[in-house]
Design an enzyme around this catalytic site. Structure first.
Site, PDB file in Angstrom:
ATOM      1  N   SER A   1      -0.120  -5.708   0.447  1.00 29.57           N
ATOM      2  CA  SER A   1       1.198  -5.757  -0.197  1.00 29.57           C
ATOM      3  C   SER A   1       1.407  -7.041  -0.986  1.00 29.57           C
ATOM      4  O   SER A   1       2.351  -7.140  -1.773  1.00 29.57           O
ATOM      5  CB  SER A   1       2.319  -5.550   0.823  1.00 29.57           C
ATOM      6  OG  SER A   1       2.566  -6.711   1.577  1.00 29.57           O
TER       7      SER A   1
ATOM      8  N   THR B   1      -1.984  -4.052   6.297  1.00 35.50           N
ATOM      9  CA  THR B   1      -2.913  -4.292   7.413  1.00 35.50           C
ATOM     10  C   THR B   1      -3.006  -3.100   8.357  1.00 35.50           C
ATOM     11  O   THR B   1      -4.071  -2.838   8.930  1.00 35.50           O
ATOM     12  CB  THR B   1      -2.473  -5.570   8.172  1.00 35.50           C
ATOM     13  OG1 THR B   1      -2.714  -6.674   7.312  1.00 35.50           O
ATOM     14  CG2 THR B   1      -3.245  -5.768   9.457  1.00 35.50           C
TER      15      THR B   1
ATOM     16  N   THR C   1       2.919  -6.102   5.652  1.00 34.98           N
ATOM     17  CA  THR C   1       4.085  -6.810   6.180  1.00 34.98           C
ATOM     18  C   THR C   1       4.571  -7.945   5.265  1.00 34.98           C
ATOM     19  O   THR C   1       5.732  -8.314   5.321  1.00 34.98           O
ATOM     20  CB  THR C   1       3.785  -7.391   7.578  1.00 34.98           C
ATOM     21  OG1 THR C   1       2.701  -8.326   7.481  1.00 34.98           O
ATOM     22  CG2 THR C   1       3.443  -6.296   8.570  1.00 34.98           C
ATOM     23  N   ASP C   2       3.663  -8.476   4.442  1.00 40.77           N
ATOM     24  CA  ASP C   2       4.038  -9.682   3.688  1.00 40.77           C
ATOM     25  C   ASP C   2       5.173  -9.454   2.686  1.00 40.77           C
ATOM     26  O   ASP C   2       5.984 -10.352   2.467  1.00 40.77           O
ATOM     27  CB  ASP C   2       2.823 -10.279   2.981  1.00 40.77           C
ATOM     28  CG  ASP C   2       1.977 -11.107   3.933  1.00 40.77           C
ATOM     29  OD1 ASP C   2       2.575 -11.795   4.777  1.00 40.77           O
ATOM     30  OD2 ASP C   2       0.742 -11.040   3.853  1.00 40.77           O
TER      31      ASP C   2
HETATM   32  N1  ASP Z   1      -1.282  -9.268   3.619  1.00 41.00           N
HETATM   33  C1  ASP Z   1      -1.010  -8.078   4.393  1.00 41.00           C
HETATM   34  C2  ASP Z   1      -0.109  -7.185   3.560  1.00 41.00           C
HETATM   35  O1  ASP Z   1       1.015  -7.537   3.349  1.00 41.00           O
HETATM   36  C3  ASP Z   1      -0.404  -8.445   5.683  1.00 41.00           C
HETATM   37  C4  ASP Z   1       0.005  -7.302   6.570  1.00 41.00           C
HETATM   38  O2  ASP Z   1       0.052  -6.149   6.217  1.00 41.00           O
HETATM   39  O3  ASP Z   1       0.307  -7.619   7.762  1.00 41.00           O
HETATM   40  O4  ASP Z   1      -0.540  -6.149   3.098  1.00 41.00           O
END
Ligand code: ASP
Length: 170
Positions: free
Chosen positions: A58, A9, A87-88
């Protein structure tokens, strides 16, 4: 310092829900990385290079992607590495890298953001990146996740999805 970019993100193009205000967390639209602009805005003057490995959410990251990241870290002479990442699955990638003894002499810090850098001041991207840069220079060798103003050791970090923050497991 070497910046290895994998997407997430932090580098997404914002796609808004019909209310026009809320960022669509499920969007997967990427363009060029914003990292050079972020470093300029932060006035980061340290010697560095930037390598984009891929630009993905991710949730779509496989062990092949992680192997590619690992190889880039093994192959560089740099000992301070910042990895931008979604983050995931950031904790999973941190654990993956932590298993490899060939990386043990380096300080590797993964970071990302809950909101894209490009949404502006509401984004946590610059804050997190700044923390990651500082931790990569200050912490002893190891693999860390830098989120929410803290450095978590790999294998002791999880994303609390409901609260939208990272926490230690123990
Ligand atoms: N779905 C996203 C990822 O993991 C969420 C994020 O980056 O906050 O790439």
């Amino acid at each position: 310092m070497l910046f290895l970019l994998t997407g997430g993100t932090i580098d997404k193009q914002p796609v808004y829900l019909p209310d026009g205000k809320t960022f669509d967390n499920d969007s997967k639209v990427f363009g060029e990385t914003h990292l050079p602009e972020m470093l300029e805005k932060a006035q980061f003057l340290g010697a560095h290079s930037i390598k984009t490995l891929f630009m993905i959410d991710s949730l779509d990251m496989t062990d092949e992607h992680r192997e590619q990241l690992e190889t880039a870290i093994v192959e560089t002479d740099e000992t301070q590495i910042v990895v931008t990442h979604g983050t995931d699955t950031m904790p999973e990638t941190a654990s993956y890298l932590n298993r490899n003894e060939r990386l043990a002499a380096k300080t590797i810090v993964l970071t990302g953001a809950m909101l894209p850098y490009s949404v502006g001041e509401e984004s946590d991207a610059l804050f997190n990146l700044g923390n990651a840069i500082a931790y990569a220079q200050a912490l002893p060798s190891g693999v860390y996740v830098a989120m929410n103003g803290q450095a978590f050791e790999a294998d002791n970090v999880r994303k609390d999805v409901e609260a939208g923050v990272f926490k230690p497991i123990k």
